[in-house]
Structures are given as C-alpha cells and as structure tokens.
Design a protein around this motif. Structure first.
Motif, PDB file in Angstrom:
ATOM      1  N   THR A 124     -26.375  12.413  16.205  1.00  0.00           N
ATOM      2  CA  THR A 124     -25.693  12.167  17.237  1.00  0.00           C
ATOM      3  C   THR A 124     -25.628  10.579  17.381  1.00  0.00           C
ATOM      4  N   GLY A 125     -26.102   9.788  16.264  1.00  0.00           N
ATOM      5  CA  GLY A 125     -26.148   8.316  16.604  1.00  0.00           C
ATOM      6  C   GLY A 125     -24.908   7.607  15.671  1.00  0.00           C
ATOM      7  N   ALA A 126     -24.158   8.696  15.472  1.00  0.00           N
ATOM      8  CA  ALA A 126     -23.019   8.072  14.686  1.00  0.00           C
ATOM      9  C   ALA A 126     -21.739   9.089  14.660  1.00  0.00           C
ATOM     10  N   SER A 127     -20.601   8.586  14.855  1.00  0.00           N
ATOM     11  CA  SER A 127     -19.585   9.518  14.595  1.00  0.00           C
ATOM     12  C   SER A 127     -18.342   9.001  13.875  1.00  0.00           C
ATOM     13  N   ILE A 128     -17.412  10.194  13.362  1.00  0.00           N
ATOM     14  CA  ILE A 128     -16.089   9.686  12.732  1.00  0.00           C
ATOM     15  C   ILE A 128     -15.177  10.464  13.540  1.00  0.00           C
ATOM     16  N   VAL A 129     -14.043  10.014  13.024  1.00  0.00           N
ATOM     17  CA  VAL A 129     -12.783  10.430  13.621  1.00  0.00           C
ATOM     18  C   VAL A 129     -11.906  11.433  12.369  1.00  0.00           C
ATOM     19  N   HIS A 130     -11.639  12.634  12.571  1.00  0.00           N
ATOM     20  CA  HIS A 130     -10.873  13.409  11.601  1.00  0.00           C
ATOM     21  C   HIS A 130      -9.441  13.748  12.166  1.00  0.00           C
ATOM     22  N   HIS A 131      -8.603  12.988  11.227  1.00  0.00           N
ATOM     23  CA  HIS A 131      -7.159  13.448  11.351  1.00  0.00           C
ATOM     24  C   HIS A 131      -6.791  14.594  11.099  1.00  0.00           C
ATOM     25  N   ILE A 132      -5.529  15.088  11.431  1.00  0.00           N
ATOM     26  CA  ILE A 132      -5.163  16.544  10.811  1.00  0.00           C
ATOM     27  C   ILE A 132      -4.531  16.450   9.576  1.00  0.00           C
ATOM     28  N   SER A 133      -5.322  17.354   8.698  1.00  0.00           N
ATOM     29  CA  SER A 133      -4.926  17.222   7.247  1.00  0.00           C
ATOM     30  C   SER A 133      -3.429  17.739   6.930  1.00  0.00           C
ATOM     31  N   GLN A 134      -2.820  17.349   5.837  1.00  0.00           N
ATOM     32  CA  GLN A 134      -1.410  17.592   5.293  1.00  0.00           C
ATOM     33  C   GLN A 134      -1.608  18.459   4.056  1.00  0.00           C
ATOM     34  N   SER A 135      -3.051  19.040   3.842  1.00  0.00           N
ATOM     35  CA  SER A 135      -3.125  19.667   2.278  1.00  0.00           C
ATOM     36  C   SER A 135      -2.599  21.171   2.514  1.00  0.00           C
ATOM     37  N   LEU A 136      -2.412  21.717   3.922  1.00  0.00           N
ATOM     38  CA  LEU A 136      -1.866  22.934   3.835  1.00  0.00           C
ATOM     39  C   LEU A 136      -0.589  22.834   4.784  1.00  0.00           C
ATOM     40  N   ALA A 137       0.072  21.814   4.927  1.00  0.00           N
ATOM     41  CA  ALA A 137       1.362  21.464   5.951  1.00  0.00           C
ATOM     42  C   ALA A 137       2.313  22.503   5.791  1.00  0.00           C
ATOM     43  N   GLY A 138       2.695  23.082   6.835  1.00  0.00           N
ATOM     44  CA  GLY A 138       3.622  24.092   6.576  1.00  0.00           C
ATOM     45  C   GLY A 138       3.479  25.547   6.100  1.00  0.00           C
ATOM     46  N   ARG A 139       2.127  25.539   6.022  1.00  0.00           N
ATOM     47  CA  ARG A 139       1.758  27.019   5.449  1.00  0.00           C
ATOM     48  C   ARG A 139       0.378  27.410   6.182  1.00  0.00           C
ATOM     49  N   ASN A 140       0.579  27.474   7.450  1.00  0.00           N
ATOM     50  CA  ASN A 140      -0.446  28.207   8.240  1.00  0.00           C
ATOM     51  C   ASN A 140      -0.872  29.389   8.065  1.00  0.00           C
TER      52      ASN A 140
END
Length: 285
Positions: free
Chosen positions: A203-219
């Motif tokens: 918990t001493g560090a954090s990152i930000v995860h953006h929405i991946s486009q690897s399966l964009a349009g293929r939910n």
C-alpha cells in the motif's frame, strides 16, 4: 535493480512503445521481453529503434493467448537472465513512476517468503481498481479488493497481472494455458500459495490503470472467457458445488438482457456450455 519485464501486446502498440521509452529513463536498466500476439511489423521496427540489446521481441500472429505468451517469456528469462532476482509483468495501459519498483523490490528483498507484490491499482477516477485479491469460499466470489480491515495487512489470495513484481521463484510456475486469458492469476496463485509462498498488497505505492483497448468493441469475448474460466478455476480448485457461481452468472446474464446486449448473453451461455463440454483454450468464432 536487476529485473526482467514482460509485456504482452494485442492492439496496444503505442502504449507498449511509450512504456518502454519511459522505463528506459529509469536509473535501473531492465531486460524487456515483448510478446506480440498480433505480430505487427511496425511494433517490431519501433522497438528495434529503441533497443540497445535490452529489448527482446517475439511475434506470434496466430495469437496463442496471454497464458502461452507469459509462459514463453518465463522460459526465455531462464535462458537469457538465469540469475535475475525480479520479474515484472505489466500491462501497457498504466501510469507509474520508478518509486513503485523501488518499493515493491525492497519489500521482496526484505521478505523472502513472498513471491509476488502488487501496488494499489487505481482507475482513471482515482478509485480502487485492485486493492488486494480476495476469494470468499462461502459464496465463491473472486474479488479484486480486500475488505477494508484486510488492506493494512495486505495478505492476498491472488495477485493482479496489471502490474506485479515477482521474485525469481515465479519462473518455477506456469500459467494454465487452458484458460487462454482471464482468471489465470487466480488459478496460478492457488498453486503458489499451496507451495508455501505468500502474495502481498504493497500500500506504499500506487499506479493508474487506464481502460485497455485490446478487446475494444468485443465485450462478448471478455464475457465468454470470464464465464467459462470462472467455472473452470473453481472446479479445478476442488469446489464440489458450483451452484453459487451459476447464480452469479445467471444474474450477469439478466443484466446483459436488460441492457439489450444479446450477443454477450449468447456468449455467456456458450461459456457455460463449453466449460461443461471441456472445451478450453482459444475461443473459435
């Protein structure tokens, strides 16, 4: 810090290049292994332009799957850097700084009983996307966030592959390629813990995860793998009754219908059917 970094590409070329370029400015110089599940010639050329012998690129236009790609990279690390103390597995759609590596590697060095460390992972809004993997056997739920009273201790049931730093002992394990992708972290973590290792939320560090486009349009593809593999990992884990899991999937299916997402609903049903029939690996459309 000696470290090997694994990056798996599928529709994320620009993110991969940006991440490698950023990490090459860090004070430590990792060995990069980039496995390209699309086999894009442009990515190969862009990485070659950045490389001074520290980037190893592997192309696979057939897309053998995330699990195969990670296992392949584990094998290559054993050959290329047999003494490397740390192995990082990273998504390309993340933001972080060097201090995250410093904190996670320091923890692993000081606590040899741990094999994997995750920082806190936030979404674009600053909310917790992952704050410790937690499995509740009473209702068979696999949760990406520890209960509030468990976060301080940070003892996790499974790691998250968005950003994880491993000790080199991870190279003695293999992901289950029957899964192709999704829930592979839960499955291998069960085996890791049974072997006596522990998994930590740092918990001493954090990152930000953006929405991946690897399966964009293929939910619907994600729906299929998550449904089928959820049942598979629970069954492999030895749970006699999967009734609570089917209840969760039933409610998920109703949600798809209410939203008018009939394709995802059909693929959820297909995922349940393929699990029952033992059809694993890559989805064939």
């Amino acid at each position: 810090m000696d470290c090997a970094i694994i990056l798996i590409n599928y529709n994320t070329e620009d993110d991969i290049v940006a991440l490698v370029r950023k990490m090459k400015t860090f004070s430590f110089r990792p060995l990069f292994l980039v496995y390209d599940n699309k086999g894009d010639a442009s990515l190969a050329a862009r990485l070659e332009a950045l490389s001074d012998g520290d980037i190893h690129y592997y192309a696979d236009a057939s897309n053998a799957g995330y699990c195969f790609a990670v296992n392949f990279c584990f094998a290559r690390i054993r050959e290329l850097a047999p003494a490397v103390p740390y192995v990082g597995l990273l998504n390309s759609d993340i933001e972080f700084d060097e201090s995250v590596f410093e904190g996670c590697s320091t923890f692993l060095r000081q606590h040899p009983g741990y094999i994997a460390v995750n920082p806190l992972i936030l979404n674009d809004k600053g909310d917790y996307w992952y704050s410790g993997g937690f499995f509740d056997p009473s209702n068979l739920t696999i949760n990406a966030n520890l209960p509030t009273d468990g976060m301080a201790a940070g003892e996790c049931d499974f790691y998250n592959g968005c950003f994880v730093l491993f000790s080199r002992q991870i190279l003695d394990f293999q992901l289950d390629e029957n899964l192709f992708m999704y829930y592979e972290e839960f499955e291998v973590s069960r085996r890791i813990r049974k072997a006596g290792f522990r998994i930590k939320l740092y918990t001493g560090a954090s990152i930000v995860h953006h929405i991946s486009q690897s399966l964009a349009g293929r939910n619907y593809v994600k729906t299929y793998y998550k449904c089928r593999n959820y049942l598979y990992v629970l069954d492999k884990d030895g749970h006699r009754s999967l009734a609570p899991a089917y209840g969760i999937l039933f409610r998920s299916g109703l949600g798809h219908l209410r939203r008018g997402d009939f394709k995802s609903f059909r693929y959820l049903i297909r995922g349940m059917r393929d699990f029952k029939r033992g059809h694993m690996g890559k989805l064939t459309t």
